[in-house]
Enzyme design. Sequence first.
Site, short mmCIF file in Angstrom:
data_model
loop_
_atom_site.label_atom_id
_atom_site.label_comp_id
_atom_site.label_asym_id
_atom_site.label_seq_id
_atom_site.Cartn_x
_atom_site.Cartn_y
_atom_site.Cartn_z
N HIS A 216 6.36 -10.89 50.30
CA HIS A 216 7.41 -10.45 49.38
C HIS A 216 8.74 -10.18 50.08
O HIS A 216 9.77 -10.07 49.44
CB HIS A 216 6.93 -9.23 48.59
CG HIS A 216 5.99 -9.61 47.50
ND1 HIS A 216 5.85 -8.90 46.33
CD2 HIS A 216 5.15 -10.67 47.39
CE1 HIS A 216 4.95 -9.50 45.56
NE2 HIS A 216 4.51 -10.57 46.19
N SER A 220 8.11 -16.62 48.42
CA SER A 220 7.25 -17.78 48.63
C SER A 220 8.05 -18.95 49.17
O SER A 220 9.22 -19.12 48.85
CB SER A 220 6.62 -18.20 47.30
OG SER A 220 5.82 -17.17 46.79
N LYS A 244 1.01 -19.19 34.51
CA LYS A 244 0.54 -20.35 35.27
C LYS A 244 -0.72 -19.99 36.06
O LYS A 244 -1.69 -20.75 36.07
CB LYS A 244 1.64 -20.80 36.22
CG LYS A 244 1.33 -22.11 36.91
CD LYS A 244 2.59 -22.74 37.48
CE LYS A 244 2.24 -24.07 38.12
NZ LYS A 244 3.37 -24.99 38.16
N ASP A 245 -0.70 -18.81 36.70
CA ASP A 245 -1.88 -18.39 37.46
C ASP A 245 -3.08 -18.15 36.55
O ASP A 245 -4.22 -18.46 36.91
CB ASP A 245 -1.58 -17.12 38.27
CG ASP A 245 -0.76 -17.43 39.53
OD1 ASP A 245 -0.51 -18.62 39.78
OD2 ASP A 245 -0.39 -16.48 40.25
N GLU A 288 -24.19 -22.03 56.37
CA GLU A 288 -23.62 -22.29 55.06
C GLU A 288 -22.54 -23.36 55.20
O GLU A 288 -21.93 -23.51 56.27
CB GLU A 288 -23.01 -21.01 54.51
CG GLU A 288 -24.04 -19.95 54.17
CD GLU A 288 -24.69 -20.21 52.83
OE1 GLU A 288 -25.66 -20.99 52.79
OE2 GLU A 288 -24.26 -19.63 51.83
C1 HEM Z 1 -15.38 -10.82 51.56
C2 HEM Z 1 -16.22 -10.50 50.63
C3 HEM Z 1 -17.71 -10.86 50.67
C4 HEM Z 1 -18.31 -12.03 51.04
C5 HEM Z 1 -17.62 -13.32 51.47
C6 HEM Z 1 -19.74 -11.84 50.89
C7 HEM Z 1 -20.71 -12.81 51.16
C8 HEM Z 1 -22.07 -12.65 51.01
C9 HEM Z 1 -23.06 -13.69 51.17
C10 HEM Z 1 -22.78 -15.14 51.59
C11 HEM Z 1 -24.28 -13.15 50.91
C12 HEM Z 1 -25.64 -13.86 50.92
C13 HEM Z 1 -25.97 -14.28 49.51
C14 HEM Z 1 -27.35 -14.84 49.35
O1 HEM Z 1 -27.61 -15.94 49.86
O2 HEM Z 1 -28.16 -14.17 48.72
C15 HEM Z 1 -24.09 -11.76 50.61
C16 HEM Z 1 -25.13 -10.87 50.30
C17 HEM Z 1 -24.93 -9.52 49.99
N1 HEM Z 1 -23.73 -8.86 49.89
FE1 HEM Z 1 -21.88 -9.69 50.18
N2 HEM Z 1 -19.98 -10.56 50.47
C18 HEM Z 1 -18.77 -9.92 50.33
C19 HEM Z 1 -18.59 -8.60 49.93
C20 HEM Z 1 -19.60 -7.66 49.72
C21 HEM Z 1 -19.41 -6.26 49.46
C22 HEM Z 1 -18.05 -5.55 49.36
C23 HEM Z 1 -20.67 -5.69 49.31
C24 HEM Z 1 -21.10 -4.26 49.04
C25 HEM Z 1 -20.35 -3.37 48.52
C26 HEM Z 1 -21.64 -6.73 49.47
C27 HEM Z 1 -23.03 -6.55 49.37
C28 HEM Z 1 -23.99 -7.54 49.56
C29 HEM Z 1 -25.42 -7.35 49.45
C30 HEM Z 1 -26.13 -6.02 49.10
C31 HEM Z 1 -26.01 -8.59 49.73
C32 HEM Z 1 -27.53 -8.88 49.80
C33 HEM Z 1 -28.09 -9.35 48.48
C34 HEM Z 1 -28.11 -10.86 48.38
O3 HEM Z 1 -28.42 -11.53 49.37
O4 HEM Z 1 -27.81 -11.38 47.31
N3 HEM Z 1 -20.97 -7.92 49.73
N4 HEM Z 1 -22.74 -11.48 50.68
#
Ligand code: HEM
Lengths: 422, 175
Positions: A216, A220, A244-245, A288
């Site tokens: 900002h 942009s 637009k967004d 992945e």
């Molecule tokens: C930048 C943001 C985030 C990304 C890119 C991300 C990515 C991921 C990925 C790739 C998995 C594995 C999914 C699977 O194959 O089951 C996962 C699982 C999980 N994430 Fe995140 N996550 C993010 C934010 C968060 C946040 C903020 C929390 C908690 C407050 C969280 C809690 C969990 C939990 C509990 C799992 C395990 C359950 C599962 O595998 O489905 N995640 N996350």
Amino acid sequence: MSGHSSFESNNAIVKWIEYRLPIFSFIHGAVGVYPTPKNLNYWWSMGSLAGIMLVLQIVTGIILAMHYTPHADMAFASTEHIMRDVNYGWLMRYMHANGASFFFIVVYIHILRGMYYGSYKAPREILWWMGIIIFILMMASAFMGYVLPWGQMSFWGATVITSLFSAVPLIGESIVTFLWGGYSVDQPTLNRFYSLHYLLPFVIIGVVFVHLWALHHHGSNNPLGIDRKGPQDSIPFHPYYTVKDLYGLGVFGTIFALVLFFAPNYMGHPDNYIPANPLVTPAHIVPEWYFLPFYAILRAIPDKLFGVIAMFASLLILFVLPWLDTSKVRSARFRPVYKMLFWAFFIDCIILGYLGGKPPEGIFIVAGRMATAFYFLFFLILPFIGWFERPKKLPESISTAVLDSGGGGAPDGATAKAEERG
Amino acid sequence: MAEDKGGGGHDPSRRDFLYVAAGGMGAVGVAGAVWPMIDQMNPSRDVLALSSIEVDLSGIEEGQSITVNWRGKPVFIRHRTAKEIAEARAVPMADLPDPEGDEARARKPEWLIMVGVCTHLGCVPLGQQGEYNGWFCPCHGSHYDTSGRIRKGPAPLNLPVPDYVYLDDNNIKIG
Ligand code: HEM
Ligand code: FES
């Protein structure tokens, strides 16, 4: 950030709050009147989409955390419990897992947009850095998240990626033991990954604020890559770009929903539905999809230490891109040589991604080495291109360019085709 | 903000319709997406599946009570004495803050089955104590009689009787 606001209100409560905490003029300045180049195309919608995906990951993540158990004996079962027992648990988990993929799609497009239109050049170098830091933090979050369901891919992915650090001379083994909290990936590893997986997205929010602050300050960039010459080159963010967004969000949301409901495991790996087994490695382990290009670079180098160095270098080199590119012209529209090179780089990244998913044998090894070489070559020849390339003539201003190409800009702003095909 | 209603000869009503229709669809979509995020906090299917238990009454002698765990809460099962039953049935309805006959609370007079959670703020009352020789809650001093009805103290209601059925003479199913 609120510098553009001339916010006024007659509402007594609003005025009372505004006097003490200028939040209304802040919002008004940041997404209301915020002057935006009038010629942004849909590639500029990726930023707001990335922000929305970050929020969605946090919301669905907090929900998953309500049902998930970070224990080596229970993590897999609790993930299945989410899938089978928890009300809409399947939806929450699929949103989170596919949300991560879509988050990366959006961010990759966002980064390539920046490279095509030269958005990393002065005065936006710090903005660019913040973006790369966000990208690296995202990779760390996603990697640790993928470990949490404690399937075979989780476990062996965690083992392989943490073992990268064993390539460090002398102290490598100690670093890995430190990361694991033991002599293999086990309960301590899972527990700390869970803690950090929860933390990092909030760190990302912090960096996003700095990213937007820098954005900002100078505003942009735009598809022409030229600076705005005056108010006639800008339109207020609201309603033009909010609408637009939002439209972009609608299209994106439709694609997301199609994958979510009809192919939720398309981007996943079936082996992750097998509980982690520390004694058996799956025949073919792959990360992945969003890590595949980097994984391909790692495997292309036949030396442990140099493979790891090349992989990290392929990421970190992005930090110096603003100085490797010596051309003063931003947009690839006016840089015939760079434009070709950019598309070659783009295709190279796709090829690397493809190779990263293939077993390291035969032709794939040779191809992987060539693609890796080209990846770095791109950055190494950039400085020279800036010197010999003869850019096309830049337009006078955004307004003249937009008007010349038959777009809007007329008083009837609501129907203006502010966009221009490149 | 920068409204352009009527600007270029648009029909305002048509524009308003589009605006409201788009906003309305958006609101429905958001509501549909938010509901699963709320509903996930309701009891999951495995919890619901565990929500009934069976109890064998044969070992409980007259004058004895047992406490069983049902949905994570204590359920008191008391084999009442004749005196307790007589006391409970003699109370005039007018004396009860939450009037309810003992006949309605104990399907077989000797077996009193109720959830042992004080209706004030959720503590577990102590058995065969208090001014009415029923239950007494130590947290804030609520007195319940031999039918588990509130008689004195801050609790507003009687100890609740869960759904239960006699599977046979000696076995009941709660929930
Ligand atoms: C930048 C943001 C985030 C990304 C890119 C991300 C990515 C991921 C990925 C790739 C998995 C594995 C999914 C699977 O194959 O089951 C996962 C699982 C999980 N994430 Fe995140 N996550 C993010 C934010 C968060 C946040 C903020 C929390 C908690 C407050 C969280 C809690 C969990 C939990 C509990 C799992 C395990 C359950 C599962 O595998 O489905 N995640 N996350
Ligand atoms: S909780 Fe029992 S008297 Fe307050």
